[in-house]
Design a protein around this motif. Structure first.
Motif, short mmCIF file in Angstrom:
data_model
loop_
_atom_site.label_atom_id
_atom_site.label_comp_id
_atom_site.label_asym_id
_atom_site.label_seq_id
_atom_site.Cartn_x
_atom_site.Cartn_y
_atom_site.Cartn_z
N GLU A 28 -7.45 -3.92 0.22
CA GLU A 28 -7.90 -2.95 1.22
C GLU A 28 -7.91 -1.55 0.58
N PRO A 29 -9.09 -1.01 0.28
CA PRO A 29 -9.16 0.27 -0.43
C PRO A 29 -8.47 1.43 0.29
N ALA A 30 -8.37 1.37 1.61
CA ALA A 30 -7.77 2.47 2.36
C ALA A 30 -6.24 2.49 2.26
N ILE A 31 -5.64 1.41 1.75
CA ILE A 31 -4.19 1.40 1.52
C ILE A 31 -3.94 2.06 0.17
N GLN A 32 -3.32 3.22 0.19
CA GLN A 32 -3.16 4.01 -1.04
C GLN A 32 -1.80 3.86 -1.69
N ALA A 33 -0.87 3.21 -0.98
CA ALA A 33 0.48 3.06 -1.52
C ALA A 33 1.11 1.79 -0.99
N LYS A 101 -1.21 -1.59 -11.40
CA LYS A 101 -1.53 -0.48 -12.31
C LYS A 101 -2.93 0.07 -12.09
N GLY A 102 -3.01 1.38 -11.85
CA GLY A 102 -4.29 2.05 -11.68
C GLY A 102 -4.94 1.85 -10.33
N ARG A 103 -4.25 1.18 -9.41
CA ARG A 103 -4.89 0.83 -8.14
C ARG A 103 -4.24 1.47 -6.92
N CYS A 104 -2.93 1.69 -6.96
CA CYS A 104 -2.29 2.40 -5.85
C CYS A 104 -0.91 2.87 -6.29
N THR A 105 -0.31 3.75 -5.50
CA THR A 105 1.05 4.22 -5.78
C THR A 105 2.04 3.15 -5.35
N LEU A 106 3.06 2.93 -6.18
CA LEU A 106 4.06 1.91 -5.88
C LEU A 106 5.39 2.60 -5.60
N ASN A 107 5.92 2.37 -4.40
CA ASN A 107 7.22 2.90 -4.00
C ASN A 107 8.26 1.81 -4.27
#
Length: 239
Positions: A28-33, A101-107
């Motif tokens: 889902e591209p709108a999920i940024q993290a 990697k390169g796709r979203c921020t990981l908490n």
């Protein structure tokens, strides 16, 4: 714009902290993290699982820390949610880093105290260094001493304090730990604290919001507050 953070992957659709939940969120591209929970196997490998015990989300028993990676990988981590997820495995942090990697921020939440998992901070930082991902992650924990330790080991990675409750001197605690993120349970977060923290340069993560009205309310406080949710679809309709 408010960042949508998938809690334990897309855990509203798939077993939490599994590769299926991770992949659904990535699709889902709108999920940024994305938020995940990390502990260590008995042989020192960072793995994804929330509880300190195995019984709720796997067919295993006992403590996570008492099992080797091979033993953990042999468990079923999906059937507890639905039989269609039978055979889902506990992932390693390295597997997830390679996927994200390169796709979203990981908490990355360290589900630990430094006493329970000696060396966990070093092991996670080593993997981030290996895969050149220090700029793509947050490292957070309820154990504020552990976050101070991460900051002492590495001055570049973003770190955060996880808070359930409304402690006094919150800004001072963030400063003392060298953290730049406040991750707070949303029932305790206020508009005033959110605005103060963001104005002081801190990122704010509100967790775990699943009710659409709660999501919309917290989003209205500030465009930079990040929403951690099990059900990203319920937030994305407001974005």
């Amino acid at each position: 714009m408010n960042i949508c953070m998938a809690h334990r992957g897309w855990s509203g659709k798939a077993p939490e902290n599994t590769m299926t939940a991770i992949r659904l969120a990535l699709a889902e591209p709108a999920i940024q993290a994305m938020e995940i929970d990390v502990q260590l196997s008995s042989d020192g490998v960072p793995v994804l699982i929330h509880d300190f015990t195995l019984g709720r989300t796997t067919n295993g028993k006992g403590l996570v820390k008492d099992h080797t990676l091979q033993e953990l990988r042999g468990l079923d981590a999906g059937s507890w949610l639905d039989e269609k997820f039978a055979g889902e495995r506990i992932p390693t942090l390295e597997e997830v880093l390679l996927a994200v990697k390169g796709r979203c921020t990981l908490n990355i939440e360290l589900k630990a105290t430094s006493d329970m998992y000696p060396g966990i901070a070093e092991k996670v930082l080593e993997l981030l260094e290996k895969h050149d991902m220090k700029q793509e992650v947050y490292i957070t924990s309820f154990d504020h001493d552990l976050i101070r330790q991460v900051r002492q080991l590495d001055t570049d990675v973003q770190t955060g304090l996880i808070v359930s409750g409304r402690p006094v001197l919150m800004m001072e605690q963030l400063e003392e730990a060298g953290a730049n993120i406040l991750s707070m349970g949303y029932p305790y977060l206020t508009r005033e604290l959110t605005i103060e923290a963001i104005n002081r340069g801190y990122k704010v993560v509100a967790w775990t919001l699943d009710d659409p009205e709660h999501i919309r309310t917290v989003m209205s406080w500030h465009p930079d507050v990040q929403i951690c949710t099990n059900h990203p679809d319920r937030m994305l309709e407001f974005v």
